[in-house]
Design a protein around this motif. Sequence first.
Motif, PDB file in Angstrom:
ATOM      1  N   MET A 112      -1.391   1.762  -8.771  1.00 27.31           N
ATOM      2  CA  MET A 112      -1.428   1.533  -7.329  1.00 27.31           C
ATOM      3  C   MET A 112      -2.686   2.126  -6.704  1.00 27.31           C
ATOM      4  O   MET A 112      -3.296   1.525  -5.806  1.00 27.31           O
ATOM      5  CB  MET A 112      -0.175   2.113  -6.672  1.00 27.31           C
ATOM      6  CG  MET A 112       1.104   1.377  -7.041  1.00 27.31           C
ATOM      7  SD  MET A 112       2.587   2.088  -6.262  1.00 27.31           S
ATOM      8  CE  MET A 112       2.343   1.573  -4.556  1.00 27.31           C
ATOM      9  N   THR A 136       6.169  -1.463   1.870  1.00 27.75           N
ATOM     10  CA  THR A 136       5.270  -2.323   1.108  1.00 27.75           C
ATOM     11  C   THR A 136       3.991  -2.576   1.902  1.00 27.75           C
ATOM     12  O   THR A 136       3.780  -2.008   2.973  1.00 27.75           O
ATOM     13  CB  THR A 136       5.936  -3.666   0.753  1.00 27.75           C
ATOM     14  OG1 THR A 136       6.276  -4.349   1.973  1.00 27.75           O
ATOM     15  CG2 THR A 136       7.192  -3.459  -0.060  1.00 27.75           C
ATOM     16  N   GLN A 160       1.051  -4.915  -5.582  1.00 30.32           N
ATOM     17  CA  GLN A 160       1.327  -3.614  -4.962  1.00 30.32           C
ATOM     18  C   GLN A 160       2.782  -3.535  -4.513  1.00 30.32           C
ATOM     19  O   GLN A 160       3.425  -2.489  -4.638  1.00 30.32           O
ATOM     20  CB  GLN A 160       0.378  -3.386  -3.772  1.00 30.32           C
ATOM     21  CG  GLN A 160       0.239  -1.928  -3.342  1.00 30.32           C
ATOM     22  CD  GLN A 160      -0.700  -1.125  -4.235  1.00 30.32           C
ATOM     23  OE1 GLN A 160      -1.033  -1.533  -5.351  1.00 30.32           O
ATOM     24  NE2 GLN A 160      -1.136   0.023  -3.750  1.00 30.32           N
ATOM     25  N   SER A 164       5.493  -0.910  -5.819  1.00 26.60           N
ATOM     26  CA  SER A 164       6.200  -0.059  -4.848  1.00 26.60           C
ATOM     27  C   SER A 164       7.699  -0.084  -5.121  1.00 26.60           C
ATOM     28  O   SER A 164       8.353   0.972  -5.202  1.00 26.60           O
ATOM     29  CB  SER A 164       5.930  -0.535  -3.422  1.00 26.60           C
ATOM     30  OG  SER A 164       4.568  -0.406  -3.088  1.00 26.60           O
ATOM     31  N   ARG A 185      13.191   4.574  -0.678  1.00 23.38           N
ATOM     32  CA  ARG A 185      12.330   3.557  -0.055  1.00 23.38           C
ATOM     33  C   ARG A 185      12.083   3.880   1.420  1.00 23.38           C
ATOM     34  O   ARG A 185      10.957   3.779   1.912  1.00 23.38           O
ATOM     35  CB  ARG A 185      12.964   2.174  -0.191  1.00 23.38           C
ATOM     36  CG  ARG A 185      12.184   1.071   0.510  1.00 23.38           C
ATOM     37  CD  ARG A 185      12.890  -0.256   0.405  1.00 23.38           C
ATOM     38  NE  ARG A 185      12.761  -0.849  -0.911  1.00 23.38           N
ATOM     39  CZ  ARG A 185      11.749  -1.638  -1.270  1.00 23.38           C
ATOM     40  NH1 ARG A 185      10.785  -1.935  -0.405  1.00 23.38           N
ATOM     41  NH2 ARG A 185      11.708  -2.148  -2.480  1.00 23.38           N
ATOM     42  N   TRP A 192       4.050   6.198   4.088  1.00 20.88           N
ATOM     43  CA  TRP A 192       2.868   5.336   4.071  1.00 20.88           C
ATOM     44  C   TRP A 192       2.267   5.261   5.477  1.00 20.88           C
ATOM     45  O   TRP A 192       1.048   5.312   5.657  1.00 20.88           O
ATOM     46  CB  TRP A 192       3.224   3.928   3.599  1.00 20.88           C
ATOM     47  CG  TRP A 192       3.578   3.791   2.143  1.00 20.88           C
ATOM     48  CD1 TRP A 192       4.795   3.463   1.631  1.00 20.88           C
ATOM     49  CD2 TRP A 192       2.702   3.961   1.018  1.00 20.88           C
ATOM     50  NE1 TRP A 192       4.730   3.423   0.250  1.00 20.88           N
ATOM     51  CE2 TRP A 192       3.469   3.712  -0.156  1.00 20.88           C
ATOM     52  CE3 TRP A 192       1.355   4.285   0.876  1.00 20.88           C
ATOM     53  CZ2 TRP A 192       2.920   3.784  -1.437  1.00 20.88           C
ATOM     54  CZ3 TRP A 192       0.814   4.356  -0.410  1.00 20.88           C
ATOM     55  CH2 TRP A 192       1.576   4.121  -1.538  1.00 20.88           C
TER      56      TRP A 192
END
Length: 212
Positions: A112, A136, A160, A164, A185, A192
Amino acid sequence: MRRWMGVPVAAVMLTACVTINVYFPAAEAKEAAKEFVEKVIGDQAPATAPLPEPAKPGGGLGAVRPQASASDVSRLAARIDWLSLVGIGSAYAQSPDISIKTPAIQAIQSRMASRFDSQLRAHFDSGALGFTNNGTVSVRDAGKIPLGDRVAVNQAVADQGRDSAAVYREIAVANGHPEWEGQIRQVFARQWIESAKGGWWYQDAGGGWKQK
């Protein structure tokens, strides 16, 4: 009769043990997510050593210790893990740590990070890409991607996204709780966005795009 009266109590205590020991350690998950995310997107701030605590007066040998007040005793009692005294260990006492150091997780992290630097970062800078609210990456404005690069960028975004999803699942499984995948998640989705650089785009809770 008295012998059987203890059975319901033992059952309740056993149930309490299971309930107490299974919970999602949100603070530890956030620390793990921050470490993972900042290694992927780069520019990680250097760690600073904590300052030593000043010596407290009156701590030497022979110092007179003040008597504990009633409030001191109450505070101490609140800190005692009473369940552990009867053989039921609490989850707090375990100090859980979310591990992201398995070979599988680190392999995904390396992929990643490499993909982010080589194929995605420039398009975050241009505003073409953004972080979604489910952890994401998404194409926010395809018009900002040169026509000749669009196929490659779309493929990188898809790759990606797959990595993820794989890492959220792998972290949950590696820590012995596959049922935590959804919560992992969510924690990563927020991280992020928190770690995004100024000028990058992200989705709010309602799915609208905002610039940081």
